[in-house]
Structure formats: C-alpha cells, structure tokens
Design an enzyme around this catalytic site. Structure first.
Site, PDB file in Angstrom:
ATOM      1  N   CYS A 158      25.647  29.623  87.987  1.00 34.06           N
ATOM      2  CA  CYS A 158      25.288  28.977  86.727  1.00 34.06           C
ATOM      3  C   CYS A 158      26.501  28.265  86.124  1.00 34.06           C
ATOM      4  CB  CYS A 158      24.718  29.985  85.741  1.00 34.06           C
ATOM      5  SG  CYS A 158      25.954  31.164  85.256  1.00 34.06           S
ATOM      6  N   GLU A 201      13.676  40.396  93.115  1.00 36.46           N
ATOM      7  CA  GLU A 201      12.941  40.838  94.314  1.00 36.46           C
ATOM      8  C   GLU A 201      13.450  40.127  95.570  1.00 36.46           C
ATOM      9  OE1 GLU A 201      11.960  39.157  91.743  1.00 36.46           O
ATOM     10  OE2 GLU A 201      10.321  37.758  92.137  1.00 36.46           O
TER      11      GLU A 201
HETATM   12  P1  NAD Z   1      14.249  33.307  87.905  1.00 40.71           P
HETATM   13  O1  NAD Z   1      14.096  32.897  86.494  1.00 40.71           O
HETATM   14  O2  NAD Z   1      13.273  32.809  88.895  1.00 40.71           O
HETATM   15  O3  NAD Z   1      14.214  34.911  88.039  1.00 40.71           O
HETATM   16  C1  NAD Z   1      15.052  35.748  87.282  1.00 40.71           C
HETATM   17  C2  NAD Z   1      14.390  37.118  87.113  1.00 40.71           C
HETATM   18  O4  NAD Z   1      13.169  36.963  86.391  1.00 40.71           O
HETATM   19  C3  NAD Z   1      14.039  37.810  88.417  1.00 40.71           C
HETATM   20  O5  NAD Z   1      14.358  39.178  88.289  1.00 40.71           O
HETATM   21  C4  NAD Z   1      12.531  37.595  88.556  1.00 40.71           C
HETATM   22  O6  NAD Z   1      11.894  38.665  89.189  1.00 40.71           O
HETATM   23  C5  NAD Z   1      12.068  37.501  87.117  1.00 40.71           C
HETATM   24  N1  NAD Z   1      10.961  36.550  86.924  1.00 40.71           N
HETATM   25  C6  NAD Z   1      10.754  35.397  87.607  1.00 40.71           C
HETATM   26  N2  NAD Z   1       9.673  34.750  87.115  1.00 40.71           N
HETATM   27  C7  NAD Z   1       9.204  35.503  86.098  1.00 40.71           C
HETATM   28  C8  NAD Z   1       8.130  35.361  85.188  1.00 40.71           C
HETATM   29  N3  NAD Z   1       7.308  34.300  85.236  1.00 40.71           N
HETATM   30  N4  NAD Z   1       7.924  36.322  84.274  1.00 40.71           N
HETATM   31  C9  NAD Z   1       8.744  37.379  84.201  1.00 40.71           C
HETATM   32  N5  NAD Z   1       9.796  37.574  85.030  1.00 40.71           N
HETATM   33  C10 NAD Z   1      10.032  36.652  85.971  1.00 40.71           C
HETATM   34  O7  NAD Z   1      15.748  32.917  88.322  1.00 40.71           O
HETATM   35  P2  NAD Z   1      16.420  32.953  89.767  1.00 40.71           P
HETATM   36  O8  NAD Z   1      15.879  31.848  90.598  1.00 40.71           O
HETATM   37  O9  NAD Z   1      16.406  34.335  90.304  1.00 40.71           O
HETATM   38  O10 NAD Z   1      17.944  32.632  89.378  1.00 40.71           O
HETATM   39  C11 NAD Z   1      18.471  31.326  89.322  1.00 40.71           C
HETATM   40  C12 NAD Z   1      18.599  30.847  87.905  1.00 40.71           C
HETATM   41  O11 NAD Z   1      19.410  31.734  87.154  1.00 40.71           O
HETATM   42  C13 NAD Z   1      19.276  29.499  87.802  1.00 40.71           C
HETATM   43  O12 NAD Z   1      18.558  28.696  86.903  1.00 40.71           O
HETATM   44  C14 NAD Z   1      20.658  29.818  87.226  1.00 40.71           C
HETATM   45  O13 NAD Z   1      21.245  28.756  86.502  1.00 40.71           O
HETATM   46  C15 NAD Z   1      20.347  30.997  86.372  1.00 40.71           C
HETATM   47  N6  NAD Z   1      21.524  31.806  86.111  1.00 40.71           N
HETATM   48  C16 NAD Z   1      22.071  31.769  84.866  1.00 40.71           C
HETATM   49  C17 NAD Z   1      23.205  32.495  84.584  1.00 40.71           C
HETATM   50  C18 NAD Z   1      23.817  32.441  83.207  1.00 40.71           C
HETATM   51  O14 NAD Z   1      24.756  33.186  82.973  1.00 40.71           O
HETATM   52  N7  NAD Z   1      23.342  31.605  82.308  1.00 40.71           N
HETATM   53  C19 NAD Z   1      23.796  33.299  85.565  1.00 40.71           C
HETATM   54  C20 NAD Z   1      23.211  33.320  86.832  1.00 40.71           C
HETATM   55  C21 NAD Z   1      22.066  32.573  87.090  1.00 40.71           C
END
Ligand code: NAD
Length: 481
Positions: free
Chosen positions: A280, A175
């Site tokens: 990441c 979002e």
């Molecule tokens: P986030 O976990 O806050 O959100 C990711 C997704 O989950 C979003 O679409 C969000 O709407 C949804 N979401 C958030 N909270 C939720 C909940 N409580 N219940 C259900 N859905 C929920 O992550 P972010 O801040 O958008 O991204 C950053 C993180 O992603 C960092 O920790 C990074 O390391 C990780 N990341 C990992 C990789 C990988 O390949 N391992 C790649 C890119 C990013």
C-alpha cells in the site's frame, strides 16, 4: 492439510463445508485448504474472547507484557521458518519476507512497553481539596481483519497492542494467505496466553459480517481495499463499534531537477516493484519536474529491465509473482487499458519468459510514459508492478495532481533542496511522506497515517494511536471529607 481455527486456547476443526485451496503463486501448487468458518464458529470465538476478558483485564500490565516478551523470543527463533512460509503463501522474495517478519516482531517489542504506554494523568486541586485523574481501561473484544499482502505483519499492527491494553481479540486472516497466521497462533499458544485472549477464525466475508454484527465485539481493525474498508467502517458504526479501516492507495513520487538521480532511481524502483507492487506504500506514478525527465526515464528503464523475476525462494530473485491468477489478470487488464488510452509502454511486463515462470502468476516490471492524470492507470489502485510517468512543469503542478487523487496514503519527493522538501512536506495532502525515501513506512513506534480515501476512522494503526484506540478513558474526580 486442512487448517484449523484456534478458539479458547485450543485448535479446533471447522465444521464448514466451504473450503478454499491455498496456492503458492509461484508454482500454483496447493499448500493447504482453508475452511470458511460458519457464523456459529465465529460466535464460539467471540464467546471465548468475551469469557477470557475479565480475567485478562485484571492481569497486571507488567504480567501481560511478559507474555509478549516470551512471544517475541519465540518469534525470533522462528524468523527463518516463518519467512520461508511467507514466500510460499504470498510469493514475495525471501529478503522481503524476512523484512516483513522483522517489522511484525517490532510491534510485539513496542507493545511490551505497555506499563509506561498505558499510564493516565492526574492533577491535584482542580478545585480546593479536589483531585482529578484520567485512567485508561481496556474495552473488551476486538477483531482484526487483514489483507493478503502482508499476511504475517499486518495482524501484528494490532494484536500486540490490543492484548497489551487488556483486551482480548479475534483474527480473521485473509483467506488467500492464512498459513503464517497459523504459525503465529502456534507461537502464541507456546507463549502460554490464557484461554480466550487470542483467537483465530479462518473465513471470508461471512465471518467478517458475523464479527461486525455481534454486540459482543467492541471494535474492528481492518486493512484492505478501500471499497471494503468503507463497508467495514460503516457496518461497524451501525453496530456501535469503534473502527480503524485502512484502505487502498495510489502513491505519487516527485523528482525535482536537483535530485540525486541514483538515489531517486533506487528509491523509485524499490517502491514500485518491491513485493511485486503489492504494497500500500508502492510508488505508482512518477512526476519528474522539468528537465530531469529524459535522464530519469532512461535510468529507470535501464535499471528496471535488470530486475530478475522468479520464485522468491531463490535468493537471486528480485521480484516474485503477484498473488493469484485472478489478480494477475486484473493487473494485465490495467496494462491493456493503459495502452488503449494512449500511454506509451517503455517496458512491457507481459513479455516474460524463463525457466520456472510457466506455472506462476508473474508480471514483469512495467513502465508507461506519457501518462495523463485523467487516465485510469493514473487513478486506480493497480496493486501490481506497473509504474507510470507523468511529466510536470513544476512542484505546483505535481501537488495539484496528487491532490486531485482520491487516495492519500503515501508520497515522496526526491530533491537536494531543503526548501523544496519543506514546501512539499507542508502542502501535500498525504499521510506518509518520504524525503529522498521511496517507501516511507512508519516504524511501529510511529503511527501508520493514511489520509483521504486510504483511511476510514480517527485513530490509525500502531504507535500512540494504538493505545488510544484499544482503551477507553475514564476521568475520576475525588473529594475526601
Ligand atoms: P480486500 O479488501 O479484498 O480484503 C481484505 C480483507 O477483507 C480480507 O480479510 C477479506 O477476507 C475481507 N473481505 C473481502 N471482501 C469483503 C467483503 N465484501 N466484506 C467483508 N470482508 C471482506 O483486500 P486485499 O485484496 O486482501 O488487499 C489488498 C488491498 O489492501 C489493496 O487495496 C491495498 O492497497 C490495501 N492495503 C492497504 C494498506 C494500508 O495500510 N492502507 C496496507 C496493506 C494493504
């Protein structure tokens, strides 16, 4: 502009009363409004995907691939447009955005090989006069839940493979950064995918929960923080779905005394400060081994202090802002924590001034020396431009520190010795390993293989695992009398 959902081949206005602003993190300007879709709206997308499935699975793989060829051509034409939009919604630099779009398109290219990729296997005479074949079949409906940091590319780690295999899918963009997905779906619409094959529902937690709780959704591909990755994995399992959930990271970069220092410094800086540390695969802690420490430290600080911070649309800028005010405050909190715990600040990213930095969420390159393995900044996923240095005696000590960390996404070693490189590659407990490469990002034809707390699931993103994840195997034993 209020963003729409894309359901059953049509753009539809959300009926939700909950709306968020999408802001440019470099200027705080509002770019669009994103609705947080209701459970009913998610249900409509699921129904469209379910209704579209039978016809799509019967479409020959070669024909399915032709839609992807068309999509690839259209995306190539829009590469610059998408890149510029990415800079505005996310904050990364133009060069980084172009790289992201390119990496996204590569997944469309690889998935276009589906007629070969999806083949099964067979054997005559498994017993006298009896033959056996193993075939792969699509499963149904998949949902894709990406994070904010690669808004365009991450959905393409999954969608092209899911649909090439004959499934239909629903993307719920982050979002915070829904704009480039809006363009991707416009482009998929132009490519002419049949109704229901690809669907987009804007939203947040409520939409994710609705997707995971539905019996009509067969699988989930998630990328984000580890806490949410674990939650999604568990919830998917409770509701009988397969899931691949990629989580957070803390990546360590080892520098041996025989390393080429210029290569190491370039690699470390690109890794730690590229995309403002919001990758990441970002290197977060450097482990200089033995007497390379002093020289490395001096060069790192010297090179990092030259990094130009600013609005990514300016081609001279090396590093853009972090995603939001909230995230900027979180990163600054980690810097304060590092100081309180006794690490020594060599370069302080809080001290930034300059034209055009006033309204955005900028943090400059930050380097801490004298970090100890037990400190918070040595353990947690900061996801910002903060690099720590922990001096170690030998490779064993470096490996022990990496091993003790709960994450296991990526790591790298800089060395001139094949022996050290091999030992590191053999022993380190991380899924993606760089040897004289600071960001060991697998290309789309390999899998993206996080380990430990960085991944929940069995089958990883893209590469061969994607075909396994998006298909079910059926084994047929045949006797004709
Ligand atoms: P986030 O976990 O806050 O959100 C990711 C997704 O989950 C979003 O679409 C969000 O709407 C949804 N979401 C958030 N909270 C939720 C909940 N409580 N219940 C259900 N859905 C929920 O992550 P972010 O801040 O958008 O991204 C950053 C993180 O992603 C960092 O920790 C990074 O390391 C990780 N990341 C990992 C990789 C990988 O390949 N391992 C790649 C890119 C990013």
């Amino acid at each position: 502009m209020r963003l729409k959902n894309y359901i059953n081949g049509q753009w539809v206005e959300s009926r939700s009363s909950q709306v968020l602003d999408v802001r440019n993190p470099a200027t705080d300007e509002v770019l669009a409004e994103v609705p947080l879709s209701t459970i009913d709206e998610v249900g409509e997308a699921i129904k469209a995907a379910r209704d579209g499935f039978e016809q799509w699975r019967q479409t020959p793989p070669l024909t399915r691939a032709r839609y992807l060829f068309r999509l690839k051509d259209l995306l190539e034409e829009r590469l610059e447009e998408i890149s510029r939009l990415l800079v505005q919604e996310h904050g990364k630099t133009l060069a980084e955005a172009r790289g992201e779009v390119r990496r996204g398109i590569e997944n469309v290219e690889v998935a276009s090989g589906i007629p070969s990729l999806m083949m099964g296997s067979n054997m005559e005479d498994i017993a006298k006069g009896i033959d056996c074949e193993s075939i792969r079949q699509p499963i149904g409906v998949f949902c894709v839940i990406p994070p904010f940091n690669f808004p365009f590319m991450v959905p393409l780690w999954f969608v092209p493979y899911a649909i090439a295999c004959g499934n239909t899918c629903i993307v719920k963009p982050s979002e915070q950064v829904p704009l480039s997905q809006n363009i991707l779906f416009q482009t998929m619409h132009e490519a002419g995918f049949p109704r229901g094959v690809v669907n987009l529902v804007n939203g947040a937690k409520e939409a994710v929960d609705a997707l995971l709780e539905s019996d009509e959704v067969n699988g989930a591909s998630f990328v984000g923080s580890s806490a949410v990755a674990r939650y999604v994995y568990q919830k998917a399992a409770v509701h009988g779905k397969r899931a691949q959930c990629l989580g957070g990271a803390k990546n360590f970069l080892v520098v041996m005394p025989d390393a080429d220092l210029d290569t190491a410094v370039d690699g470390i800086i690109g890794s730690a400060f590229g995309c403002a540390g919001e990758r990441c695969l970002a290197g977060s802690i450097v482990l200089p081994v033995g007497d390379v420490y002093e020289a490395l430290k001096a060069k790192l600080v010297q090179a990092s202090s030259q990094i130009k911070v600013g609005n990514g649309l300016d081609e001279r800028v090396d590093m853009g802002p972090v995603i939001s005010r909230r995230h900027r405050d979180r990163v600054l909190g980690y810097i304060e924590n590092g100081v309180e715990e006794g690490a020594r600040l060599l370069l302080d990213g809080r001290k930034l001034d300059g034209d055009g930095l006033r309204n955005g969420w900028f943090v400059g390159p930050t380097i801490f020396d004298e970090v100890r393995p037990e400190m918070v900044i040595a353990n947690e996923d900061i996801f910002g431009p903060v690099l720590g240095i922990i001096k170690v005696r030998d490779l064993d000590e470096a490996l022990r520190i990496i091993d003790a960390n709960p994450y296991g996404n990526a790591t790298a070693i800089f060395t001139g010795s094949g022996k050290w490189a091999r030992e590191f590659k053999y022993r380190v407990r991380c899924g993606m390993v760089g040897i004289n490469v600071g960001v060991p990002a697998p290309m789309s034809f390999f899998t993206f293989t996080g380990w430990k707390g960085s991944f929940f699931g069995d089958l990883h993103a893209h590469g061969r695992d994607a075909i396994e994840f998006f298909t079910e195997k059926k084994v047929v034993t045949v006797r004709w009398v």
